[in-house]
Scaffold this motif. Structure first.
Motif, PDB file in Angstrom:
ATOM      1  N   PRO A  73       1.276  -0.846   0.206  1.00 10.72           N
ATOM      2  CA  PRO A  73       0.031   0.250  -0.306  1.00 10.72           C
ATOM      3  C   PRO A  73       0.746   1.263  -0.255  1.00 10.72           C
ATOM      4  CG  PRO A  73       0.194  -1.420   1.762  1.00 10.72           C
ATOM      5  CD  PRO A  73       0.356  -2.142   0.658  1.00 10.72           C
ATOM      6  N   VAL A  74       0.204   2.409  -0.933  1.00  7.81           N
ATOM      7  CA  VAL A  74       1.070   3.089  -0.730  1.00  7.81           C
ATOM      8  C   VAL A  74      -0.318   4.843  -1.565  1.00  7.81           C
ATOM      9  CG1 VAL A  74       3.501   2.819  -1.394  1.00  7.81           C
ATOM     10  CG2 VAL A  74       1.741   3.299  -3.346  1.00  7.81           C
ATOM     11  N   ASP A  97       7.799   7.213  -4.200  1.00  8.77           N
ATOM     12  CA  ASP A  97       9.459   7.357  -4.243  1.00  8.77           C
ATOM     13  C   ASP A  97      10.041   6.407  -2.661  1.00  8.77           C
ATOM     14  OD1 ASP A  97       9.322   8.287  -6.840  1.00  8.77           O
ATOM     15  OD2 ASP A  97       9.329  10.759  -5.768  1.00  8.77           O
ATOM     16  N   ALA A  98       9.260   6.339  -1.794  1.00  6.32           N
ATOM     17  CA  ALA A  98       9.301   6.232  -0.307  1.00  6.32           C
ATOM     18  C   ALA A  98       9.521   4.573  -0.985  1.00  6.32           C
ATOM     19  CB  ALA A  98       8.304   6.767   0.971  1.00  6.32           C
ATOM     20  N   PHE A  99       8.929   3.820  -1.822  1.00  4.32           N
ATOM     21  CA  PHE A  99       8.291   2.919  -1.784  1.00  4.32           C
ATOM     22  C   PHE A  99       9.683   1.968  -1.909  1.00  4.32           C
ATOM     23  CE2 PHE A  99       7.456  -1.654  -3.407  1.00  4.32           C
ATOM     24  CZ  PHE A  99       6.806  -2.013  -3.015  1.00  4.32           C
ATOM     25  N   GLY A 134      -4.800   5.622  -8.163  1.00  2.31           N
ATOM     26  CA  GLY A 134      -4.600   6.073  -7.145  1.00  2.31           C
ATOM     27  C   GLY A 134      -6.163   5.565  -6.265  1.00  2.31           C
ATOM     28  N   SER A 135      -7.048   6.573  -5.374  1.00  4.89           N
ATOM     29  CA  SER A 135      -7.640   6.256  -4.799  1.00  4.89           C
ATOM     30  C   SER A 135      -8.771   7.096  -5.499  1.00  4.89           C
ATOM     31  CB  SER A 135      -7.827   6.358  -3.372  1.00  4.89           C
ATOM     32  OG  SER A 135      -6.919   7.621  -2.738  1.00  4.89           O
ATOM     33  N   ASP A 136      -8.272   8.572  -6.012  1.00 10.18           N
ATOM     34  CA  ASP A 136      -8.944   8.592  -7.008  1.00 10.18           C
ATOM     35  C   ASP A 136      -9.146   8.561  -8.331  1.00 10.18           C
ATOM     36  OD1 ASP A 136      -6.644   9.755  -7.699  1.00 10.18           O
ATOM     37  OD2 ASP A 136      -6.639  11.565  -7.647  1.00 10.18           O
ATOM     38  N   ASP A 174      -3.865   2.856  -4.330  1.00 16.32           N
ATOM     39  CA  ASP A 174      -3.268   3.152  -3.587  1.00 16.32           C
ATOM     40  C   ASP A 174      -2.859   1.795  -2.630  1.00 16.32           C
ATOM     41  OD1 ASP A 174      -3.931   5.502  -3.688  1.00 16.32           O
ATOM     42  OD2 ASP A 174      -5.200   5.200  -2.095  1.00 16.32           O
ATOM     43  N   HIS A 175      -1.578   1.386  -4.222  1.00 19.01           N
ATOM     44  CA  HIS A 175      -1.336  -0.083  -3.838  1.00 19.01           C
ATOM     45  C   HIS A 175      -0.051  -0.092  -5.134  1.00 19.01           C
ATOM     46  CE1 HIS A 175      -0.820  -3.903  -2.293  1.00 19.01           C
ATOM     47  NE2 HIS A 175       0.000  -4.714  -3.307  1.00 19.01           N
ATOM     48  N   ILE A 176       0.910  -0.128  -4.710  1.00 11.26           N
ATOM     49  CA  ILE A 176       1.812  -0.281  -6.101  1.00 11.26           C
ATOM     50  C   ILE A 176       1.907  -1.877  -6.560  1.00 11.26           C
ATOM     51  CG2 ILE A 176       3.632   0.198  -4.242  1.00 11.26           C
ATOM     52  CD1 ILE A 176       5.515   1.747  -6.596  1.00 11.26           C
ATOM     53  N   ILE A 177       2.016  -1.921  -6.911  1.00 10.45           N
ATOM     54  CA  ILE A 177       3.431  -3.226  -7.677  1.00 10.45           C
ATOM     55  C   ILE A 177       4.405  -2.973  -8.290  1.00 10.45           C
ATOM     56  CG2 ILE A 177       2.685  -5.556  -8.915  1.00 10.45           C
ATOM     57  CD1 ILE A 177       0.065  -5.524  -8.261  1.00 10.45           C
TER      58      ILE A 177
END
Length: 118
Positions: free
Chosen positions: A21-22, A29-31, A53-55, A83-86
Motif C-alpha cells: 500500500p502507498v 518514491d519511498a517504496f 490512486g484512490s481517486d 493505493d497499492h503499488i506493484i
C-alpha cells in the motif's frame, strides 16, 4: 511489503514482483527507495511499476522497459486495486525476449495478486 522472487526465469532473465500500500507520488518514491536498499534490486536492469490512486489517478514507470508500466496499470484497473503499488523487477540475462517480456510482466502481476488474496 509483499515480495515474490524467482517468479520467472527465461533465457537468462529473471523476474521478481513486489508491492504494498502507498499513497501518491511521495509514497511511490519511498517504496522504491526501500526496495532498492536491497542491493539485488538496486542492481536490477528494470524496476517497472504502477499504482492507481484512490481517486483513479494513474501513475506508472517503465524504468527502461517501454510499455511495462502500462501493462501493470491495466491489471490494477481491472482489479480496481487502489493505493497499492506493484513493482515488477527484471534482471536482464543477455538475450532479448521480444513480446514475451510483456507476458512475463503479466504473469508476475497475476502471481502477486494471487498471493495478495491469500
Amino acid at each position: 511489503m509483499l515480495q515474490l522472487t524467482g517468479v520467472i526465469s527465461d533465457r537468462g532473465s529473471k523476474y521478481a514482483v513486489s508491492g504494498g500500500p502507498v499513497t501518491g507520488r511521495d509514497g511511490v518514491d519511498a517504496f522504491l527507495s526501500a526496495l532498492k536498499r536491497d542491493k539485488k534490486f538496486a542492481k536490477a536492469t528494470h524496476n517497472t511499476w504502477a499504482i492507481l490512486g484512490s481517486d483513479g489517478t494513474p501513475l506508472k514507470g517503465d524504468d527502461g522497459e517501454a510499455g511495462a508500466g502500462l501493462v501493470i496499470l491495466r491489471m490494477l484497473e481491472r482489479e480496481d486495486l487502489r493505493d497499492h503499488i506493484i513493482v515488477v523487477t527484471r534482471w536482464y540475462g543477455g538475450k532479448h525476449l521480444g513480446g514475451d517480456r510483456f507476458r512475463h510482466v503479466q504473469d508476475c502481476v497475476t502471481a502477486y495478486l494471487r498471493a495478495l488474496r491469500g
